[in-house]
Design a protein around this motif. Structure first.
Motif, short mmCIF file in Angstrom:
data_model
loop_
_atom_site.label_atom_id
_atom_site.label_comp_id
_atom_site.label_asym_id
_atom_site.label_seq_id
_atom_site.Cartn_x
_atom_site.Cartn_y
_atom_site.Cartn_z
N LYS A 140 0.84 -1.21 0.00
CA LYS A 140 0.00 0.00 0.00
C LYS A 140 0.87 1.25 0.00
O LYS A 140 1.91 1.30 0.66
CB LYS A 140 -0.90 0.00 1.24
CG LYS A 140 -2.09 -0.93 1.10
CD LYS A 140 -3.08 -0.67 2.19
CE LYS A 140 -4.31 -1.55 1.96
NZ LYS A 140 -5.27 -1.46 3.03
N LYS A 141 0.37 2.27 -0.73
CA LYS A 141 1.17 3.50 -0.81
C LYS A 141 0.78 4.48 0.29
O LYS A 141 1.41 5.52 0.47
CB LYS A 141 0.96 4.15 -2.17
CG LYS A 141 1.54 3.32 -3.31
CD LYS A 141 1.74 4.14 -4.57
CE LYS A 141 2.47 3.33 -5.63
NZ LYS A 141 1.62 2.28 -6.21
N GLU A 142 -0.26 4.11 1.06
CA GLU A 142 -0.77 5.01 2.10
C GLU A 142 0.32 5.43 3.09
O GLU A 142 1.08 4.59 3.57
CB GLU A 142 -1.89 4.28 2.86
CG GLU A 142 -2.85 5.20 3.54
CD GLU A 142 -3.81 4.43 4.44
OE1 GLU A 142 -4.17 3.29 4.10
OE2 GLU A 142 -4.18 4.99 5.49
N ALA A 147 -1.20 3.86 9.08
CA ALA A 147 -0.69 2.86 8.13
C ALA A 147 0.80 2.62 8.37
O ALA A 147 1.27 1.47 8.34
CB ALA A 147 -0.94 3.33 6.71
#
Ligand SMILES: Cc1cc2nc3c(=O)[nH]c(=O)nc-3n(C[C@H](O)[C@H](O)[C@H](O)COP(=O)(O)O)c2cc1C
Length: 179
Positions: A140-142, A147
Motif C-alpha cells: 500500500k502507498k498510504e 498505516a
C-alpha cells in the motif's frame, strides 16, 4: 464478599498476562476457557472474560457464551480484549460493533488493552496470516500515521502491555459489585 472469576483464552500469552494482572488485583481465580469446568465458575457473582483481537473482533466469544449457556450461568460479565493496536476510541467502538450483537453494543461492559505481537509464540496459521497481511500493507502507498504504524508493528515482536491499563476495568468491576 462477592466472588469474581476471570476466564481467558490466549494464544501467545498476551491476554494471559492481562488476566493474571486482573486476577491479582481482584484476588480472584484465573481460569483458561478451554479447560474451565462449570463447577469452577457457577458460584461467581461476576465473570471477567478476556481474549485477543483477530481481524478487528474478539476471539472465542461464541465458545465462551456457549459454555456459559450450557452451564446455566447467566450473571454479569465484564469483557476485556487485547490487541496490537494502540488504544483509540474509534478502534474500540469498531471492535465492540464487530464482536457483539447490535442490541448490546451501547451497553456491553468492554475494556480494550494494548498488548503487542509475539511471532515466536503464534501458531503457524496465525504467523502465515500475519505474513500475508504484512505483504498487503507493504504494497500500500498510504502514508498515514496509522498505516505507517501498522507496517512498523508487523516488522517483529513487541509488547506494549502495561498493568496500568487495567485500572478502568478494576473500577468498573468494583462499581458493579458495589465495593
Ligand atoms: C492473525 C492475527 C490477527 C490479528 N488482528 C489484530 C487486529 O485486528 N487488531 C489488533 O489490535 N491486533 C490484532 N492482532 C494482535 C493480537 O490481537 C494481539 O497480539 C493479542 O494480544 C493476542 O493475544 P493472545 O496471544 O493472548 O491471544 C492479531 C494477531 C494475529 C495473530
Amino acid at each position: 464478599m462477592a466472588e469474581i472469576v476471570i476466564i481467558y483464552t490466549s494464544e501467545t500469552g498476551m491476554t494471559k498476562q492481562y488476566a493474571k494482572w486482573i486476577s491479582k488485583e481482584l484476588d480472584s481465580d484465573c481460569l483458561v476457557l478451554e479447560e474451565v469446568k462449570a463447577e469452577e465458575f457457577l458460584h461467581a457473582d461476576l465473570i471477567v472474560f478476556g481474549a485477543g483481537i483477530r481481524a478487528g473482533r474478539m476471539r472465542k466469544l461464541k465458545s465462551f457464551h456457549s459454555k456459559m449457556n450450557k452451564s446455566g450461568w447467566s450473571g454479569p460479565v465484564v469483557y476485556f480484549a487485547t490487541g496490537g493496536a494502540p488504544y483509540d476510541e474509534q478502534t474500540v467502538r469498531a471492535i465492540v460493533a464487530n464482536s457483539f450483537h447490535s442490541s448490546e453494543t451501547s451497553s456491553v461492559p468492554f475494556h480494550y488493552f494494548e498488548s503487542g505481537l509475539n511471532f515466536e509464540k503464534m501458531k503457524i496459521r496465525s504467523r502465515a496470516i500475519m505474513r500475508v497481511y504484512k505483504m498487503i500493507m507493504d504494497g500500500k502507498k498510504e502514508k498515514s500515521e496509522a498505516a505507517m504504524g501498522t507496517r512498523q508493528a508487523l516488522n517483529g515482536s513487541y509488547d506494549h502491555s502495561s498493568p496500568d491499563y487495567i485500572r478502568p476495568l478494576i473500577k468498573d468491576v468494583h462499581k458493579r459489585i458495589n465495593v
